[in-house]
Write a protein that holds these residues in place. Structure first.
Motif, PDB file in Angstrom:
ATOM      1  N   TYR A   9      55.305 -35.175 -72.308  1.00 56.41           N
ATOM      2  CA  TYR A   9      54.807 -35.142 -70.891  1.00 56.41           C
ATOM      3  C   TYR A   9      54.121 -36.894 -70.481  1.00 56.41           C
ATOM      4  O   TYR A   9      53.788 -37.142 -72.088  1.00 56.41           O
ATOM      5  N   GLU A  35      54.701 -25.981 -58.078  1.00 51.37           N
ATOM      6  CA  GLU A  35      56.428 -26.716 -59.159  1.00 51.37           C
ATOM      7  C   GLU A  35      54.699 -27.322 -59.766  1.00 51.37           C
ATOM      8  O   GLU A  35      54.990 -27.476 -60.807  1.00 51.37           O
ATOM      9  N   ARG A  43      53.060 -34.938 -65.837  1.00 48.69           N
ATOM     10  CA  ARG A  43      52.854 -33.286 -65.620  1.00 48.69           C
ATOM     11  C   ARG A  43      52.224 -32.858 -63.796  1.00 48.69           C
ATOM     12  O   ARG A  43      51.112 -33.748 -63.866  1.00 48.69           O
ATOM     13  N   ASN A  54      55.546 -28.216 -63.831  1.00 51.27           N
ATOM     14  CA  ASN A  54      56.578 -28.879 -63.846  1.00 51.27           C
ATOM     15  C   ASN A  54      56.769 -31.156 -63.886  1.00 51.27           C
ATOM     16  O   ASN A  54      55.297 -31.667 -63.900  1.00 51.27           O
ATOM     17  N   ARG A  55      57.844 -31.795 -64.365  1.00 54.81           N
ATOM     18  CA  ARG A  55      57.499 -33.253 -64.454  1.00 54.81           C
ATOM     19  C   ARG A  55      57.783 -33.964 -62.944  1.00 54.81           C
ATOM     20  O   ARG A  55      58.806 -33.732 -62.868  1.00 54.81           O
TER      21      ARG A  55
END
Length: 184
Positions: A22, A63, A73, A66-67
């Motif tokens: 990330y 989410e 992140r 997630n990216r």
């Protein structure tokens, strides 16, 4: 030597799962990005120092981990948001037109891509800070702001920025009338 290789491989794999790929939370570089298409609609990211819109906000939070669109992140409890075209990151003031409460939010993701009149998706933390999590979908004013370094630093760490003044009842009534006149 041969025995350490599997251990090193497992350690590297676990480090990657822990978020080693990330992008660190930073205000540089600012990313604008090329035009992109989602569900048949073309979005054109651009710098807009006069951005000031009325519409609706929703929130998202499942989410987490997630990216985001700028590579960070996603952390649902942080005070962040998604916008379809503002540079990443950007800082915006989001005002709930029901209450006049305003907060400063760091935009680090793209969206929303569904719903007529939706102009911003707030993280769960931002929705809670604004006091709109229970509603899920609320009328808002979103305007780009030049945030102080102290406020930006707090938001980069996931903490709320300093409190912002509440809009007057007259200003709120005016904004609500404008939103209604726009047919939203």
């Amino acid at each position: 030597m041969k025995r350490t290789w599997p251990v090193v491989s497992v350690a590297l794999a676990l480090a990657a799962c822990a978020g080693g790929d990330y992008r660190p939370v930073s205000d540089t570089p600012v990313r604008i990005g090329p035009p992109y298409v989602v569900r048949g609609t073309t979005y054109i990211p651009a710098v807009d120092p006069t951005y000031d819109m009325l519409g609706y906000a929703s929130w998202y939070g499942s989410e987490s981990g997630n990216r985001t669109a700028n590579g960070e992140r996603f952390r649902a409890k942080w005070i962040t948001a998604a916008h379809v075209s503002l540079p990443l990151p950007s800082y915006v003031e989001v005002t709930a037109l029901d209450t006049g409460r305003a907060i400063l939010v760091r935009v680090n993701d793209r969206g929303p891509f569904a719903g007529k009149g939706r102009i911003i998706d707030l993280s769960r933390g931002a929705a809670e800070e604004l006091g709109v999590r229970a509603q899920g979908h609320v009328p808002v004013r979103v305007r780009i702001v030049a945030a102080s370094e102290k406020d930006r630093a707090r938001l980069r760490k996931g903490k709320p920025a300093r409190a912002r003044p509440r809009l007057s009842d007259a200003a709120l009534a005016n904004l609500r009338a404008q939103l209604g006149a726009a047919g939203m």
